[in-house]
Design a protein around this motif. Sequence first.
Motif, PDB file in Angstrom:
ATOM      1  N   PHE A 126       0.800  -1.230   0.000  1.00 14.11           N
ATOM      2  CA  PHE A 126       0.000   0.000   0.000  1.00 14.11           C
ATOM      3  C   PHE A 126       0.834   1.283   0.000  1.00 14.11           C
ATOM      4  O   PHE A 126       0.416   2.278  -0.596  1.00 14.11           O
ATOM      5  CB  PHE A 126      -0.979  -0.002   1.175  1.00 14.11           C
ATOM      6  CG  PHE A 126      -2.263  -0.759   0.899  1.00 14.11           C
ATOM      7  CD1 PHE A 126      -2.400  -1.557  -0.222  1.00 14.11           C
ATOM      8  CD2 PHE A 126      -3.344  -0.658   1.765  1.00 14.11           C
ATOM      9  CE1 PHE A 126      -3.569  -2.245  -0.482  1.00 14.11           C
ATOM     10  CE2 PHE A 126      -4.524  -1.340   1.515  1.00 14.11           C
ATOM     11  CZ  PHE A 126      -4.642  -2.138   0.389  1.00 14.11           C
ATOM     12  N   PRO A 127       1.997   1.330   0.646  1.00 16.85           N
ATOM     13  CA  PRO A 127       2.788   2.573   0.597  1.00 16.85           C
ATOM     14  C   PRO A 127       3.251   2.965  -0.805  1.00 16.85           C
ATOM     15  O   PRO A 127       3.648   4.106  -1.026  1.00 16.85           O
ATOM     16  CB  PRO A 127       3.988   2.245   1.497  1.00 16.85           C
ATOM     17  CG  PRO A 127       3.470   1.224   2.450  1.00 16.85           C
ATOM     18  CD  PRO A 127       2.559   0.375   1.622  1.00 16.85           C
ATOM     19  N   TYR A 128       3.182   2.026  -1.772  1.00 19.84           N
ATOM     20  CA  TYR A 128       3.601   2.317  -3.145  1.00 19.84           C
ATOM     21  C   TYR A 128       2.413   2.347  -4.106  1.00 19.84           C
ATOM     22  O   TYR A 128       2.599   2.362  -5.319  1.00 19.84           O
ATOM     23  CB  TYR A 128       4.613   1.262  -3.616  1.00 19.84           C
ATOM     24  CG  TYR A 128       5.792   1.143  -2.686  1.00 19.84           C
ATOM     25  CD1 TYR A 128       6.809   2.098  -2.691  1.00 19.84           C
ATOM     26  CD2 TYR A 128       5.870   0.097  -1.768  1.00 19.84           C
ATOM     27  CE1 TYR A 128       7.877   2.005  -1.809  1.00 19.84           C
ATOM     28  CE2 TYR A 128       6.942  -0.004  -0.885  1.00 19.84           C
ATOM     29  CZ  TYR A 128       7.934   0.958  -0.920  1.00 19.84           C
ATOM     30  OH  TYR A 128       8.997   0.863  -0.041  1.00 19.84           O
ATOM     31  N   THR A 129       1.201   2.375  -3.550  1.00 19.19           N
ATOM     32  CA  THR A 129      -0.013   2.250  -4.362  1.00 19.19           C
ATOM     33  C   THR A 129      -0.570   3.608  -4.765  1.00 19.19           C
ATOM     34  O   THR A 129      -0.814   4.462  -3.922  1.00 19.19           O
ATOM     35  CB  THR A 129      -1.083   1.453  -3.588  1.00 19.19           C
ATOM     36  OG1 THR A 129      -0.576   0.136  -3.321  1.00 19.19           O
ATOM     37  CG2 THR A 129      -2.367   1.340  -4.377  1.00 19.19           C
ATOM     38  N   THR A 130      -0.790   3.775  -6.063  1.00 20.20           N
ATOM     39  CA  THR A 130      -1.394   4.996  -6.583  1.00 20.20           C
ATOM     40  C   THR A 130      -2.904   4.969  -6.366  1.00 20.20           C
ATOM     41  O   THR A 130      -3.492   5.920  -5.851  1.00 20.20           O
ATOM     42  CB  THR A 130      -1.089   5.156  -8.084  1.00 20.20           C
ATOM     43  OG1 THR A 130       0.327   5.035  -8.299  1.00 20.20           O
ATOM     44  CG2 THR A 130      -1.567   6.509  -8.601  1.00 20.20           C
ATOM     45  N   ILE A 131      -3.546   3.868  -6.774  1.00 17.15           N
ATOM     46  CA  ILE A 131      -4.992   3.715  -6.634  1.00 17.15           C
ATOM     47  C   ILE A 131      -5.299   2.315  -6.124  1.00 17.15           C
ATOM     48  O   ILE A 131      -4.772   1.330  -6.637  1.00 17.15           O
ATOM     49  CB  ILE A 131      -5.726   3.937  -7.978  1.00 17.15           C
ATOM     50  CG1 ILE A 131      -5.320   5.262  -8.628  1.00 17.15           C
ATOM     51  CG2 ILE A 131      -7.242   3.893  -7.778  1.00 17.15           C
ATOM     52  CD1 ILE A 131      -5.853   5.448 -10.037  1.00 17.15           C
ATOM     53  N   CYS A 132      -6.176   2.228  -5.130  1.00 17.10           N
ATOM     54  CA  CYS A 132      -6.643   0.947  -4.601  1.00 17.10           C
ATOM     55  C   CYS A 132      -8.143   0.851  -4.858  1.00 17.10           C
ATOM     56  O   CYS A 132      -8.870   1.829  -4.645  1.00 17.10           O
ATOM     57  CB  CYS A 132      -6.339   0.848  -3.107  1.00 17.10           C
ATOM     58  SG  CYS A 132      -6.788  -0.727  -2.358  1.00 17.10           S
ATOM     59  N   THR A 133      -8.626  -0.322  -5.297  1.00 18.55           N
ATOM     60  CA  THR A 133     -10.019  -0.432  -5.752  1.00 18.55           C
ATOM     61  C   THR A 133     -10.801  -1.543  -5.038  1.00 18.55           C
ATOM     62  O   THR A 133     -11.291  -2.479  -5.670  1.00 18.55           O
ATOM     63  CB  THR A 133     -10.063  -0.697  -7.271  1.00 18.55           C
ATOM     64  OG1 THR A 133      -9.420  -1.967  -7.542  1.00 18.55           O
ATOM     65  CG2 THR A 133      -9.354   0.395  -8.047  1.00 18.55           C
ATOM     66  N   PRO A 134     -10.969  -1.474  -3.726  1.00 19.02           N
ATOM     67  CA  PRO A 134     -11.710  -2.531  -3.030  1.00 19.02           C
ATOM     68  C   PRO A 134     -13.229  -2.410  -3.213  1.00 19.02           C
ATOM     69  O   PRO A 134     -13.758  -1.311  -3.327  1.00 19.02           O
ATOM     70  CB  PRO A 134     -11.341  -2.298  -1.561  1.00 19.02           C
ATOM     71  CG  PRO A 134     -11.121  -0.816  -1.481  1.00 19.02           C
ATOM     72  CD  PRO A 134     -10.480  -0.436  -2.789  1.00 19.02           C
TER      73      PRO A 134
END
Length: 271
Positions: A126-134
């Motif tokens: 998550f620290p390197y995530t641009t967009i998360c789509t849960p």
Amino acid sequence: MIALTIAGSDSGGGAGIQADIKTFQELGVFGTTAITALTDQNTLGVHGIFEVSPIFVQQQLQTILDDFSVKAIKTGMLFSAEIIEVVAKIVQQYQIPLIVDPVMIAKGGASLLQDEAIKTLIEKLFPYTTICTPNIPEAELLTGKRIKNIKDIEEAAQQILQMGVECVIIKGGHLDGEQATDRVYTRQHSFSISTPRIQTKDTHGTGCTFSAALTANIAKGLSIHESIIEAKKFIHLAISTPLHIGNGHGPTNHFAYNEQKRTCEVAVNEL
């Protein structure tokens, strides 16, 4: 433009690597892959999973990134903590937008992410995530919070943002209502995107397809805002013109976006 998907293979062709490649192709993006697991599945469910070794996942990733100019990366089914650690070590070396679809549970209820891997996903990727789509169930697993209403969604989104992601899209497919509304949150602002809800059982691979469309749009240089809206159009058209394949949860129609000339109204509202 080139995109990379890191995910599992769906032998039924409706989700996973197969859905990602189809979506990339429809959006004019060349797709490369790193396969994390092989699944034995069809529209009736997942009947078996064979994990690819973390070392081989690492080899696939390094080989692709050594040769191709990848503009966006997405992750789908990562399955184990060991694979997540491998992916995290690779992506932190490159300044490439990362879209994380936190695939955890299949349509039929099969677990696609080991329980101990959730903590690793949050801490390492998550620290390197641009967009998360849960979706809603995934957001509940990530936050440990029961989501029943809009206030719960907002609190869960803020919690996920605090985990290090730049933007979180909590998808509303599991909620009731005439509109299928996804809520988008960044540290600066938030907005919702809505399309009419379609009553259909043919929704296999919706999460994979939406995040793949998002990744393709980012790879083409669209802004995050534009990428999200176009991805919403892509998945709405894919759901609203089903292929009627299989006897269970059939796949979405990846041809629809171009067949319908990309025409779809998306309501966008500030939150």
